[in-house]
Enzyme design. Structure first.
Site, PDB file in Angstrom:
ATOM      1  N   SER A  64      57.282 -18.862  25.534  1.00 38.27           N
ATOM      2  CA  SER A  64      58.021 -18.541  26.412  1.00 38.27           C
ATOM      3  C   SER A  64      57.178 -17.300  27.497  1.00 38.27           C
ATOM      4  O   SER A  64      56.340 -17.508  28.059  1.00 38.27           O
ATOM      5  CB  SER A  64      59.442 -18.055  26.169  1.00 38.27           C
ATOM      6  OG  SER A  64      60.420 -17.908  26.923  1.00 38.27           O
ATOM      7  N   ASP A 278      58.424 -20.608  30.125  1.00 37.87           N
ATOM      8  CA  ASP A 278      58.680 -21.955  29.684  1.00 37.87           C
ATOM      9  C   ASP A 278      59.801 -22.579  30.398  1.00 37.87           C
ATOM     10  O   ASP A 278      60.423 -23.706  29.926  1.00 37.87           O
ATOM     11  CB  ASP A 278      58.722 -22.157  28.220  1.00 37.87           C
ATOM     12  CG  ASP A 278      59.890 -21.284  27.558  1.00 37.87           C
ATOM     13  OD1 ASP A 278      60.534 -20.374  28.261  1.00 37.87           O
ATOM     14  OD2 ASP A 278      60.361 -21.661  26.237  1.00 37.87           O
ATOM     15  N   ASP A 280      63.154 -21.909  30.539  1.00 37.59           N
ATOM     16  CA  ASP A 280      64.487 -21.859  30.091  1.00 37.59           C
ATOM     17  C   ASP A 280      65.553 -20.572  30.514  1.00 37.59           C
ATOM     18  O   ASP A 280      66.666 -20.521  29.986  1.00 37.59           O
ATOM     19  CB  ASP A 280      64.704 -22.037  28.491  1.00 37.59           C
ATOM     20  CG  ASP A 280      63.795 -20.789  27.913  1.00 37.59           C
ATOM     21  OD1 ASP A 280      63.496 -19.935  28.419  1.00 37.59           O
ATOM     22  OD2 ASP A 280      63.935 -20.834  26.465  1.00 37.59           O
ATOM     23  N   GLU A 370      73.315 -15.385  28.516  1.00 40.54           N
ATOM     24  CA  GLU A 370      72.712 -13.947  28.164  1.00 40.54           C
ATOM     25  C   GLU A 370      72.459 -13.460  29.338  1.00 40.54           C
ATOM     26  O   GLU A 370      71.963 -14.040  30.473  1.00 40.54           O
ATOM     27  CB  GLU A 370      71.788 -14.257  27.246  1.00 40.54           C
ATOM     28  CG  GLU A 370      72.028 -14.535  25.774  1.00 40.54           C
ATOM     29  CD  GLU A 370      70.791 -14.190  24.723  1.00 40.54           C
ATOM     30  OE1 GLU A 370      71.065 -13.444  23.847  1.00 40.54           O
ATOM     31  OE2 GLU A 370      69.803 -14.927  25.015  1.00 40.54           O
ATOM     32  N   ARG A 496      73.187  -0.753  17.674  1.00 39.54           N
ATOM     33  CA  ARG A 496      72.732  -2.117  16.900  1.00 39.54           C
ATOM     34  C   ARG A 496      71.336  -1.935  16.164  1.00 39.54           C
ATOM     35  O   ARG A 496      70.525  -1.201  17.112  1.00 39.54           O
ATOM     36  CB  ARG A 496      72.988  -3.334  17.292  1.00 39.54           C
ATOM     37  CG  ARG A 496      72.366  -3.538  18.824  1.00 39.54           C
ATOM     38  CD  ARG A 496      72.910  -4.797  19.262  1.00 39.54           C
ATOM     39  NE  ARG A 496      72.027  -6.013  18.562  1.00 39.54           N
ATOM     40  CZ  ARG A 496      70.804  -6.424  18.798  1.00 39.54           C
ATOM     41  NH1 ARG A 496      70.061  -5.897  19.661  1.00 39.54           N
ATOM     42  NH2 ARG A 496      70.208  -7.398  18.226  1.00 39.54           N
ATOM     43  N   PRO A 497      71.059  -2.082  15.045  1.00 28.97           N
ATOM     44  CA  PRO A 497      69.634  -2.158  14.503  1.00 28.97           C
ATOM     45  C   PRO A 497      68.749  -3.361  15.112  1.00 28.97           C
ATOM     46  O   PRO A 497      69.201  -4.378  15.584  1.00 28.97           O
ATOM     47  CB  PRO A 497      69.734  -2.337  13.126  1.00 28.97           C
ATOM     48  CG  PRO A 497      70.948  -3.303  12.990  1.00 28.97           C
ATOM     49  CD  PRO A 497      72.099  -2.676  13.922  1.00 28.97           C
ATOM     50  N   GLY A 499      66.138  -6.028  15.365  1.00 27.37           N
ATOM     51  CA  GLY A 499      65.698  -7.170  14.468  1.00 27.37           C
ATOM     52  C   GLY A 499      64.219  -7.100  13.982  1.00 27.37           C
ATOM     53  O   GLY A 499      63.910  -7.701  12.868  1.00 27.37           O
ATOM     54  N   THR A 500      63.380  -6.279  14.374  1.00 35.66           N
ATOM     55  CA  THR A 500      61.978  -6.199  14.201  1.00 35.66           C
ATOM     56  C   THR A 500      61.398  -4.942  13.942  1.00 35.66           C
ATOM     57  O   THR A 500      60.085  -5.004  13.450  1.00 35.66           O
ATOM     58  CB  THR A 500      61.333  -6.907  15.462  1.00 35.66           C
ATOM     59  OG1 THR A 500      61.530  -6.286  16.735  1.00 35.66           O
ATOM     60  CG2 THR A 500      61.570  -8.427  15.814  1.00 35.66           C
ATOM     61  N   ARG A 505      69.171   0.433  18.684  1.00 35.07           N
ATOM     62  CA  ARG A 505      69.257   0.302  20.163  1.00 35.07           C
ATOM     63  C   ARG A 505      70.542   0.780  20.571  1.00 35.07           C
ATOM     64  O   ARG A 505      71.718   0.419  20.029  1.00 35.07           O
ATOM     65  CB  ARG A 505      69.217  -1.142  20.616  1.00 35.07           C
ATOM     66  CG  ARG A 505      67.557  -1.661  20.203  1.00 35.07           C
ATOM     67  CD  ARG A 505      67.435  -3.166  20.787  1.00 35.07           C
ATOM     68  NE  ARG A 505      66.050  -3.459  20.415  1.00 35.07           N
ATOM     69  CZ  ARG A 505      64.984  -3.303  20.940  1.00 35.07           C
ATOM     70  NH1 ARG A 505      64.968  -2.536  21.904  1.00 35.07           N
ATOM     71  NH2 ARG A 505      64.016  -3.643  20.507  1.00 35.07           N
TER      72      ARG A 505
END
Length: 566
Positions: A64, A278, A280, A370, A496-497, A499-500, A505
């Protein structure tokens, strides 16, 4: 299952020692040279998933909006949707298995999922334009064939086009023809029919500058443009003829940096849009008469689309349940406009496109975007039948509105967010409503906002509820945020934490940029104190901020995941 052949082939696609990858919302993504074994194994997994679902499964080779030297892979489930969560776990397990454990892991998955190994399997494969993609898609094919699966290699496709092909194949052609011409013809016919209804004269609405991120979108749009040219003329920039994929261009760059892509001259009030690598995601933008840059992101796209759908339903006299699905990152002004002005209900889900898509399926008509520009609209089968009937049976104005809705339904790619499809939907609506890009932008004004990151020792100390808008742990953090929010007008904030990585954040918005900045800083301090911050205490001043005014989704350069703010 010929375990001997699998072992023999697997040795030709050996896993590098110590490499651990996680299948996330965007599938697997990393440097292209580390992915050969993953591609082979995803070929194997696609065959098992196809046997289990008795359906065609898709495998897309793309990374992407990541840099050109990266690549990735994701599997597409039978109705063009993302891979089921339990199979994401299987994908992670299989990709990380050491060579000697491969057979055991494959047998485990087959037993756990009750896969009938005698069942036929069919897999379709697509790839983007990265230099590494062709070789990597060959590794997928090796995996498919060694397990006895049949396959069709579509070659170069946008990601949403592969989702579309899978959906068509598994609905016996009811959704459309599973060929690239089938895709071009279905969308273009609907678009041309719609734009014929537009009453505006002259050419001003009819030309659009498109930044294709030096990616697959340029190739496919060029192939497609003659199908719809009577309704729209497109000028392509960053078409891959000289620049690097996603470098200083594309939807992600434009959204993150709040400026036009390199290589595109913009006159005032010209309509422009950018695809990502890509194709999208899509964002629109323009320069006003004073030369100021204006971004029109996923929130405003969702607002335009859902308002138009609601108006058509009112015209037809149908009271269907329509809902807009957003994440906590959607700008508060968009939510207020939809609920208070358009009287369209808005729902919030966790970050990540699969959560939005799933929620949108609960409505007669579900629109989700989003803020990064990834989204689409979904229509229930009952609604599609009803609208078809109305287009045949109603009189005059009602019939015309029903016919428009019928064409709009055909113009959306309901399998996945699709930049080409969304672009045509937006262009058709602007033409039908006689709106300029400035009038669209003026529907509402975004609230100023700010995003920050706070480093913590362990991101797991933060847990959230209410679609990530409230912190459950650590104790006292949500109360602290509530007290801080009360100090400012039109304000909200959440944390929020990631994900990686071990960061938290922070998002804040308020009635002025200064207030949004202060609130974000104060919330960052509360996180630092209550959630185990490490390193330097957050300082006021926003050099290190991820975003600037008007950006309401944290997609800084080099973010690993595609549709999530990780």
């Amino acid at each position: 299952m010929d375990l001997g052949a699998i072992t023999k082939y697997s040795a030709l696609h050996a896993k590098p020692n110590g490499l651990i990858l996680q299948y996330g919302t965007a599938g697997f993504r990393t440097k292209a040279e580390h992915l050969d074994h993953v591609m082979f194994r995803m070929g194997l997994l696609a065959v098992l998933r196809s046997k289990q679902t008795k359906s065609t499964i898709g495998v897309m080779v793309t990374a992407s909006h990541n840099p050109e030297e990266d690549n990735g892979v994701k599997l597409v489930d039978p109705l063009g949707e993302m891979l089921a969560p339990s199979w994401e776990e299987h994908a992670t397990c299989l990709a990380n298995a050491e060579e000697q454990d491969m057979q055991r892991v494959l047998i485990d998955i087959s037993e756990k999922e009750a896969v009938n190994l005698q069942q036929d399997a069919f897999v379709v494969i697509g790839r983007d334009t990265r230099p590494s993609s062709e070789k990597l898609s060959q590794s997928v094919i090796d995996g498919v064939t060694v397990l006895g699966g049949q396959f069709h290699d579509y070659g170069l496709l946008t990601t949403p086009q592969l989702h579309y092909m899978v959906y068509c194949r598994n609905t016996g052609g009811r959704y459309g023809k599973a060929t690239i011409e089938g895709y071009y013809q279905k969308l273009s016919k609907a678009f041309v029919e719609l734009t014929k209804q537009a009453s505006c004269s002259g050419d001003e609405y009819r030309s659009l500058k498109v930044d294709c991120a030096n990616g697959i979108g340029a190739l496919k749009l060029r192939e497609m443009e003659h199908y719809f040219s009577q309704g729209l003329s497109v000028q392509l920039f960053n078409d891959g003829s000289k620049g690097k994929l996603n470098h200083l261009c594309g939807a992600d760059f434009v959204k993150s940096h709040q400026k036009p892509p390199q290589g595109m001259e913009i006159k005032s009030n010209e309509r422009c849009c950018s695809f990502d690598g890509d194709a999208d995601r899509i964002v629109y933008y323009y320069h006003d008469a004073d030369g100021h840059f204006h971004l029109i992101d996923g929130d405003k796209i969702a607002t335009l689309i859902s308002s138009f759908l609601k108006e058509l339903l009112v015209e037809i006299g149908e009271s269907l349940n329509i809902g807009v699905v957003q994440t906590a990152y959607a700008n508060g002004s968009s939510t207020r406009y939809l609920e208070e002005v358009m009287k369209v209900p808005v729902y919030c889900t966790k970050t990540g496109v699969k959560h939005l898509h799933h929620k949108a399926q609960e409505f007669d008509i579900g629109v989700y975007f989003e803020a990064n520009g990834h989204g689409t609209a979904l229509f229930s089968t009952a609604v599609e039948m009803k609208i078809k009937q109305s287009a045949e049976q109603l009189e005059d104005k009602k019939r015309k509105a029903a016919k428009m809705l019928e064409n709009i339904i055909d113009l959306f790619n309901q399998a996945a967010g699709d930049a080409i499809s969304d672009m045509l939907v937006i262009e058709a609506i602007l033409a039908l409503k006689g709106l300029t890009v400035q009038q669209w932008d003026a529907l509402y004004t975004d609230l100023p906002n700010r995003q920050l990151k706070v480093q913590v020792a362990d991101r797991r100390v933060i847990t959230t509820t209410n679609a990530e808008r409230q912190a459950v742990t650590p104790p006292g953090l949500q109360e602290a945020i509530n007290d801080l929010v009360k100090k400012y007008k039109l304000s909200r904030a959440f944390v929020r934490p990631s994900g990686t990585e071990d960061v938290v954040r922070v998002y804040a918005e308020a009635d002025s940029q200064e207030s949004a900045d202060h609130l974000a800083h104060e919330v960052s301090l509360a996180v630092f104190q209550l959630a185990g911050g490490i390193g330097e205490r957050p300082q006021p001043g926003y050099k290190a901020a991820e975003t600037t005014h008007n950006i309401n989704n944290a997609f800084g350069p080099g973010t690993a995941n595609e549709h999530t703010v990780p």
